[in-house]
Design a protein around this motif. Sequence first.
Motif, PDB file in Angstrom:
ATOM      1  N   MET A 543     -55.480  22.900  -2.831  1.00 34.49           N
ATOM      2  CA  MET A 543     -55.790  23.501  -4.122  1.00 34.49           C
ATOM      3  C   MET A 543     -54.625  23.357  -5.105  1.00 34.49           C
ATOM      4  SD  MET A 543     -58.866  24.648  -3.946  1.00 34.49           S
ATOM      5  CE  MET A 543     -58.897  25.697  -5.379  1.00 34.49           C
ATOM      6  N   ALA A 544     -53.400  23.389  -4.585  1.00 35.74           N
ATOM      7  CA  ALA A 544     -52.227  23.345  -5.473  1.00 35.74           C
ATOM      8  C   ALA A 544     -51.847  21.920  -5.879  1.00 35.74           C
ATOM      9  CB  ALA A 544     -51.028  24.007  -4.785  1.00 35.74           C
ATOM     10  N   ARG A 545     -52.495  20.942  -5.209  1.00 38.27           N
ATOM     11  CA  ARG A 545     -52.061  19.556  -5.418  1.00 38.27           C
ATOM     12  C   ARG A 545     -52.195  19.130  -6.878  1.00 38.27           C
ATOM     13  NH1 ARG A 545     -55.552  16.324  -1.894  1.00 38.27           N
ATOM     14  NH2 ARG A 545     -54.509  17.519  -0.291  1.00 38.27           N
ATOM     15  N   LEU A 546     -53.354  19.417  -7.475  1.00 43.17           N
ATOM     16  CA  LEU A 546     -53.570  19.013  -8.855  1.00 43.17           C
ATOM     17  C   LEU A 546     -52.590  19.698  -9.806  1.00 43.17           C
ATOM     18  CD1 LEU A 546     -57.487  18.955  -8.976  1.00 43.17           C
ATOM     19  CD2 LEU A 546     -55.917  17.009  -8.832  1.00 43.17           C
ATOM     20  N   SER A 556     -49.962  13.117  -5.981  1.00 41.25           N
ATOM     21  CA  SER A 556     -49.982  13.562  -4.588  1.00 41.25           C
ATOM     22  C   SER A 556     -50.757  12.576  -3.716  1.00 41.25           C
ATOM     23  CB  SER A 556     -50.630  14.952  -4.496  1.00 41.25           C
ATOM     24  OG  SER A 556     -51.956  14.908  -4.970  1.00 41.25           O
ATOM     25  N   TRP A 557     -50.547  12.705  -2.421  1.00 42.28           N
ATOM     26  CA  TRP A 557     -51.224  11.871  -1.447  1.00 42.28           C
ATOM     27  C   TRP A 557     -51.399  12.644  -0.151  1.00 42.28           C
ATOM     28  CZ3 TRP A 557     -48.026  11.318   2.726  1.00 42.28           C
ATOM     29  CH2 TRP A 557     -46.644  11.436   2.483  1.00 42.28           C
ATOM     30  N   GLU A 558     -52.299  12.109   0.700  1.00 40.06           N
ATOM     31  CA  GLU A 558     -52.576  12.752   1.994  1.00 40.06           C
ATOM     32  C   GLU A 558     -52.872  11.651   3.002  1.00 40.06           C
ATOM     33  OE1 GLU A 558     -55.437  15.914   1.940  1.00 40.06           O
ATOM     34  OE2 GLU A 558     -56.170  15.337   3.923  1.00 40.06           O
ATOM     35  N   ASP A 574     -55.776  10.576  -8.252  1.00 39.12           N
ATOM     36  CA  ASP A 574     -55.918   9.792  -9.478  1.00 39.12           C
ATOM     37  C   ASP A 574     -54.637   9.810 -10.311  1.00 39.12           C
ATOM     38  OD1 ASP A 574     -58.465   9.078  -8.814  1.00 39.12           O
ATOM     39  OD2 ASP A 574     -59.417  10.689  -9.986  1.00 39.12           O
ATOM     40  N   GLN A 575     -53.888  10.920 -10.258  1.00 42.47           N
ATOM     41  CA  GLN A 575     -52.628  10.997 -11.015  1.00 42.47           C
ATOM     42  C   GLN A 575     -51.621   9.977 -10.483  1.00 42.47           C
ATOM     43  OE1 GLN A 575     -51.753  12.351 -13.659  1.00 42.47           O
ATOM     44  NE2 GLN A 575     -49.509  12.295 -13.647  1.00 42.47           N
ATOM     45  N   PHE A 576     -51.578   9.801  -9.139  1.00 49.04           N
ATOM     46  CA  PHE A 576     -50.683   8.806  -8.557  1.00 49.04           C
ATOM     47  C   PHE A 576     -51.090   7.401  -8.991  1.00 49.04           C
ATOM     48  CE2 PHE A 576     -47.754   6.761  -5.965  1.00 49.04           C
ATOM     49  CZ  PHE A 576     -48.351   5.896  -5.068  1.00 49.04           C
ATOM     50  N   ARG A 577     -52.462   7.153  -9.005  1.00 45.84           N
ATOM     51  CA  ARG A 577     -52.941   5.841  -9.443  1.00 45.84           C
ATOM     52  C   ARG A 577     -52.515   5.564 -10.889  1.00 45.84           C
ATOM     53  NH1 ARG A 577     -57.691   7.634  -6.381  1.00 45.84           N
ATOM     54  NH2 ARG A 577     -57.982   6.230  -4.573  1.00 45.84           N
ATOM     55  N   ARG A 578     -52.625   6.580 -11.776  1.00 47.68           N
ATOM     56  CA  ARG A 578     -52.273   6.395 -13.176  1.00 47.68           C
ATOM     57  C   ARG A 578     -50.774   6.091 -13.339  1.00 47.68           C
ATOM     58  NH1 ARG A 578     -56.359  10.335 -13.889  1.00 47.68           N
ATOM     59  NH2 ARG A 578     -54.856  12.043 -13.688  1.00 47.68           N
ATOM     60  N   LEU A 579     -49.932   6.696 -12.504  1.00 46.06           N
ATOM     61  CA  LEU A 579     -48.491   6.406 -12.562  1.00 46.06           C
ATOM     62  C   LEU A 579     -48.205   4.934 -12.295  1.00 46.06           C
ATOM     63  CD1 LEU A 579     -46.923   9.482 -10.709  1.00 46.06           C
ATOM     64  CD2 LEU A 579     -46.859   9.000 -13.160  1.00 46.06           C
ATOM     65  N   LEU A 580     -49.078   4.330 -11.454  1.00 44.26           N
ATOM     66  CA  LEU A 580     -48.888   2.922 -11.103  1.00 44.26           C
ATOM     67  C   LEU A 580     -49.688   1.984 -12.006  1.00 44.26           C
ATOM     68  CD1 LEU A 580     -49.026   3.183  -7.205  1.00 44.26           C
ATOM     69  CD2 LEU A 580     -47.007   3.042  -8.671  1.00 44.26           C
ATOM     70  N   GLY A 581     -50.454   2.526 -12.961  1.00 43.50           N
ATOM     71  CA  GLY A 581     -51.201   1.689 -13.899  1.00 43.50           C
ATOM     72  C   GLY A 581     -52.641   1.444 -13.500  1.00 43.50           C
ATOM     73  N   TYR A 657     -50.587  14.640   6.903  1.00 41.14           N
ATOM     74  CA  TYR A 657     -49.319  14.441   6.176  1.00 41.14           C
ATOM     75  C   TYR A 657     -49.586  14.593   4.692  1.00 41.14           C
ATOM     76  CZ  TYR A 657     -44.497  12.747   6.354  1.00 41.14           C
ATOM     77  OH  TYR A 657     -43.133  12.647   6.313  1.00 41.14           O
ATOM     78  N   TYR A 658     -48.923  15.582   4.049  1.00 38.14           N
ATOM     79  CA  TYR A 658     -49.062  15.805   2.619  1.00 38.14           C
ATOM     80  C   TYR A 658     -47.770  15.369   1.916  1.00 38.14           C
ATOM     81  CZ  TYR A 658     -52.834  18.923   4.069  1.00 38.14           C
ATOM     82  OH  TYR A 658     -53.962  19.447   4.632  1.00 38.14           O
ATOM     83  N   GLY A 659     -47.920  14.865   0.708  1.00 42.15           N
ATOM     84  CA  GLY A 659     -46.734  14.488  -0.044  1.00 42.15           C
ATOM     85  C   GLY A 659     -47.049  14.128  -1.475  1.00 42.15           C
ATOM     86  N   ALA A 660     -46.002  13.690  -2.189  1.00 42.19           N
ATOM     87  CA  ALA A 660     -46.160  13.320  -3.603  1.00 42.19           C
ATOM     88  C   ALA A 660     -45.174  12.213  -3.954  1.00 42.19           C
ATOM     89  CB  ALA A 660     -45.946  14.538  -4.501  1.00 42.19           C
ATOM     90  N   PHE A 661     -45.602  11.421  -4.940  1.00 40.82           N
ATOM     91  CA  PHE A 661     -44.716  10.414  -5.529  1.00 40.82           C
ATOM     92  C   PHE A 661     -44.394  10.854  -6.956  1.00 40.82           C
ATOM     93  CE2 PHE A 661     -44.545   6.989  -2.500  1.00 40.82           C
ATOM     94  CZ  PHE A 661     -45.682   7.131  -1.725  1.00 40.82           C
ATOM     95  N   GLN A 662     -43.105  10.816  -7.307  1.00 47.66           N
ATOM     96  CA  GLN A 662     -42.669  11.210  -8.646  1.00 47.66           C
ATOM     97  C   GLN A 662     -41.927  10.053  -9.306  1.00 47.66           C
ATOM     98  OE1 GLN A 662     -40.064  14.567  -8.714  1.00 47.66           O
ATOM     99  NE2 GLN A 662     -40.210  14.855 -10.922  1.00 47.66           N
ATOM    100  N   ASP A 663     -42.278   9.733 -10.547  1.00 48.32           N
ATOM    101  CA  ASP A 663     -41.609   8.672 -11.303  1.00 48.32           C
ATOM    102  C   ASP A 663     -40.213   9.165 -11.716  1.00 48.32           C
ATOM    103  OD1 ASP A 663     -42.687   6.396 -13.910  1.00 48.32           O
ATOM    104  OD2 ASP A 663     -40.683   6.759 -13.115  1.00 48.32           O
ATOM    105  N   ILE A 664     -39.158   8.516 -11.167  1.00 47.55           N
ATOM    106  CA  ILE A 664     -37.769   8.920 -11.491  1.00 47.55           C
ATOM    107  C   ILE A 664     -37.005   7.758 -12.126  1.00 47.55           C
ATOM    108  CG2 ILE A 664     -37.675  10.639  -9.647  1.00 47.55           C
ATOM    109  CD1 ILE A 664     -36.056   8.533  -8.032  1.00 47.55           C
ATOM    110  N   ASN A 665     -37.762   6.843 -12.748  1.00 48.78           N
ATOM    111  CA  ASN A 665     -37.123   5.610 -13.233  1.00 48.78           C
ATOM    112  C   ASN A 665     -36.025   5.900 -14.254  1.00 48.78           C
ATOM    113  OD1 ASN A 665     -37.422   2.609 -12.923  1.00 48.78           O
ATOM    114  ND2 ASN A 665     -37.480   2.766 -15.158  1.00 48.78           N
ATOM    115  N   GLU A 666     -36.333   6.735 -15.278  1.00 48.75           N
ATOM    116  CA  GLU A 666     -35.318   7.019 -16.312  1.00 48.75           C
ATOM    117  C   GLU A 666     -34.094   7.707 -15.710  1.00 48.75           C
ATOM    118  OE1 GLU A 666     -38.175   5.309 -18.501  1.00 48.75           O
ATOM    119  OE2 GLU A 666     -38.562   6.951 -17.089  1.00 48.75           O
TER     120      GLU A 666
END
Length: 838
Positions: A543-546, A556-558, A574-581, A657-666
Motif C-alpha cells: 500500500m505504501a509503495r505508490l 518500486s519493484w517486487e 509504472d513510476q520505475f518504467r517512467r524513470l527509464l523512459g 523481495y521489495y525495493g526501489a530504484f531512485q534516480d541519483i544522477n545529478e
Amino acid sequence: MKNYIHHKRVKTILFSLIFLLLLLTSGYGEENKTVRVVCSIMDTSSTGYKSGYSYEYFQRIAYITGWKYEYVYADFSTALKMLENGEVDIKDNLSYTDERAEFISYSEYPQGEEDYYLFTSVNNRDLLHENLENLNGKKVAVSKGSFQENAFKKWLIQHNINVEIIETTGSNATFEALNRGEVSGIVYPGTNDARGYVPVANIGHSDFYFGVSKKRPDILNELNEALRKIQTLNPSFNDALYKKYESFDAASLILTEEEYEYANNLKEIKIGILDDYLPFSTEEKGEVKGVVTYIADCIKEMTSDSNNLQISYKTYSTYLDMIQGLKDKEVNIVFPVTSDFYYSEFNQILESEEIFELSMSLIYRDYNEDVTSKIAVTKHSPSQRIYVNNNYPDSEIIEYDTPEECFESVLAGIATSTIFNSFRAELFFNTTKFWTLKEISLPKHASMCFAVNKDDRTFLNILNNQILRIDNYELINKTYDYLKIMNTYTVEDFIREYRELIFFLSIILVFTVIITLVISIIRERKHKEALKNSLLMETKHVMARLAIDEAMESGSWEMEFDKYGNFLSCYWSDQFRRLLGYTDENDFPNKLESWSNLIVPEDKEHSLNVLFDSAIDTTGSKGYNLEHRLITKDRGIRWFRAGGKAVKKVVDDKIIYYGAFQDINETKLAQEKAYNDSINDSLTGLKNRRAHDAFVTELEKDAKPFVCVISIDLNGLKNANDEYGHAAGDELILGAAQCLSKAFDGIGNVYRMGGDEFEVLSTDHNVDFKSAIENLNQICENWHGVYVKELTMSIGVAWGENVTRLLFEEIVKTADERMYEDKRLFYQQSGRNRRKQR
C-alpha cells in the motif's frame, strides 16, 4: 636639513633633465648598428641570462648609441689578435701599453681601475709580505703578454727578488698551475675570481679601457661620446658598478706578521651561539647545527694547521645572555649578532664584517594605515627593538617573552604587527596556527655578524680576514639546507600544536564507540522482533509503495525467489518504467531481463551478484543498497540507487523481495565534480597533493612494477612576488604548470605539491626520461610571460622497480636530494661573477 633635502631633490631633477637632453641629442649613431664585442667580464647562466661588470657597461653604452651587440667568445690572446685583424670591433678590460696602442685604439675614458696581487694557496702560508725574500727561487705563474706581467717584473726589480716566471695562456691555466702545485704563487687582479686564495703583496695597479679596432674609427667616436655622457651624468658610475659586481677586496686579506703568528698560536676558539635559532644556530642532543658550523670550518683555515685548532660551542637561550657571556669571557666570539655600532659601543664589544644581509618582514593580520602603530617585540632581542626604533620611532612597542607570543598577539589583534627576519618568519608561517597572517618585505635590511671583546682587536682582524674569504653562494646553499630542517612538519609538531583538540576528539571517539555498541545491541533485539512481524507488514509495504514512489521520485519493484535463491518472477512499477523512459508493461515487461539488459556492461555482473546474494539472506546482514548505471530510453546513461528488503513467506516457502530504484544522477555528478575539484589544483588545473596521496595509498595494496619520480622546484618565485607582485608569481606558477603538462603529456601525471613544488609520477618504464627533461628545458626556454620573462626549474629524477610504499618514499627522497643539488648548482652558476683574464 630641509634645505639640504630641497637642494638634493633639485640636483636629482637637473641630472634627470640633462640625461634626457643627452638622449634626445644622441642621434649621431646608426640605429641598431651591429657591433661585435668580446665581453670578458660577463657571466652567462645555463638559461642564457647575462650579467656582469662589462655586460652592464656595454648595455649602458647601447642605451645611448642604439647599438646591437654580437657577442664573440675568445681567450685573451685570441681576442687581441681578432681585434688587431678587425674580426671584432671592441674588447673590454684592456690595460694600456705603448705596444698595444700601435694596433689597437683605446677609449678616451677608462672602463675602471684595479690592483694586481701576488697570490698563493692556503698551503703556502710561509710567503708573508714581511718576508718577501722567501720568494727567491720560487716559481710564479702569470698570463703571457698581460699588463700585470710587466708590472710584476718591475716589482721584482724594485724589491731585489729573483723568481722563475712561468708564462700561462690565460686565467684558467694560471689557477690550475697553482692548484696542481706547479708554482708557489700567481699574479692576478684582486677580483672575485681570486676568492679562496691568499694575497701576499700588492704589485701594482692600472686603469683599464675599452679597446677598439683601428679599422672602426666610427665606433671609437661613438663610444667616446657615449662614455663622456655617462661620466657627465654620473661621475661615480665606475665605482658603483665595481661595488655591485667586484666587491672582493684582496688588500684586506693580507695578514701582518703579528696576526699570522697570533693565528698560528691559537689553539681553541669558543663560540657562543643562540639555541633554537635555525637556520643560524641551535643545539640538539649535544650536536650543534646551523650555518655557524660551516662558518666555523671556514674560520679554522686561519691557521696553517687547521686540524689542531679546536672549535667549541656554548649555547645561550637569549640574546642578552649571549652578549653577557662574551663580556664575561665565557666565550671569545658570539654569533649571530645584529650589526649596530651604537649598541656595540654601549656593550663594549667589537663587530666583525657582515656575514648575512637579512631581509626583514612585517607580519600583520589586517593591513591599514595603522598597521605599524603597535609592534610586538621579544624582550630579550635588543636587535629587534633597535630596528623598530630606527625605522618606526612613533610606534608603540609591546613586549613578549617569545617570538611565538608576538605572532599570537598579532593574531589576536592586540598588536597590529610584528617584525622578524624572513628566515624566522618562515618558520612560524609553516605552522597552521598562523596561516591567516600576512607578510610583506620591508625596504630596510639588517646585517648579521660575529662579535668579540673590545680588547681582541688582533683576533677581530684575523676573523674579518677569514670572513671575507667565505664563498657567499656556498653559504646561501648551507642556509637552504637548514631551512629544509626548519620547514619539516613532523607528527610530533602536529600533536604538540593540536594537543587539546586531539584529547577532545579522543574522548568523543571513546564515547562514540560505547554508544555504537549499545545501539548495535538494541538494533539486534529490534531486528528479531521485526522478523516476527514481517509477514503482517507485507500488505502495508504494498500500500505504501505508490506513496514512496511519488514522494521520493523513485520506482518500486517486487521479486520472488524460491528458498534456494532461484528467481521466479518480478514486478516493475509504472513510476520505475517512467524513470527509464518507458510507459507500461508492453514496452517494459515484468521480466528480470527488462532491467538487467539496461545495466551498463561494467556494472552488470556486480549488480546481479549483490542482488541474488542479498535476496536469499533473511538475517539482514547482506542488505541490498547499490549504486549502478542504467541505459535509459530517452536520457542516455544515468545513475540509480537500488535498495531492497527480503521477507520470507512461511506458507509456500517463497522469498519476497521489495525495493526501489531512485534516480541519483545529478547528485552523483555533483559528487564526482566535487571529488575532481578536490584532487585538482584550483590555480593550475594540475592534480594536487590529495591526488598524489591517493596514488601512494594504492601502493599500500599492490606494488607497482615500475615508478619514476621527478621532483621539480620552480626557481625565482619569491623574487617574482617581491619585485612584481603576486600576479607575476601566479603567472610563473601557471607557466610552469603549462610547460610541465606539455612536456609530460602521455608520459605521467603532473602534481602541484604546493607553492613552487611540483612532482611527476610515471609508471611507464619505456619512457626516455632524459629526453623528456631535455624537452621540458627547451619548452621552458621558449616560455615568456607578461610580468616575468624567463622560467627555470630545478629537477631531480629517481626510479625503482616493484615499488611498495616504503620504497616509494626512498625514491622520493632521492629525487628531492638530486633536485636540491640541481638548485644549488643553479644558484652557484647563475650568481657567480666569472671574469676571464685580459
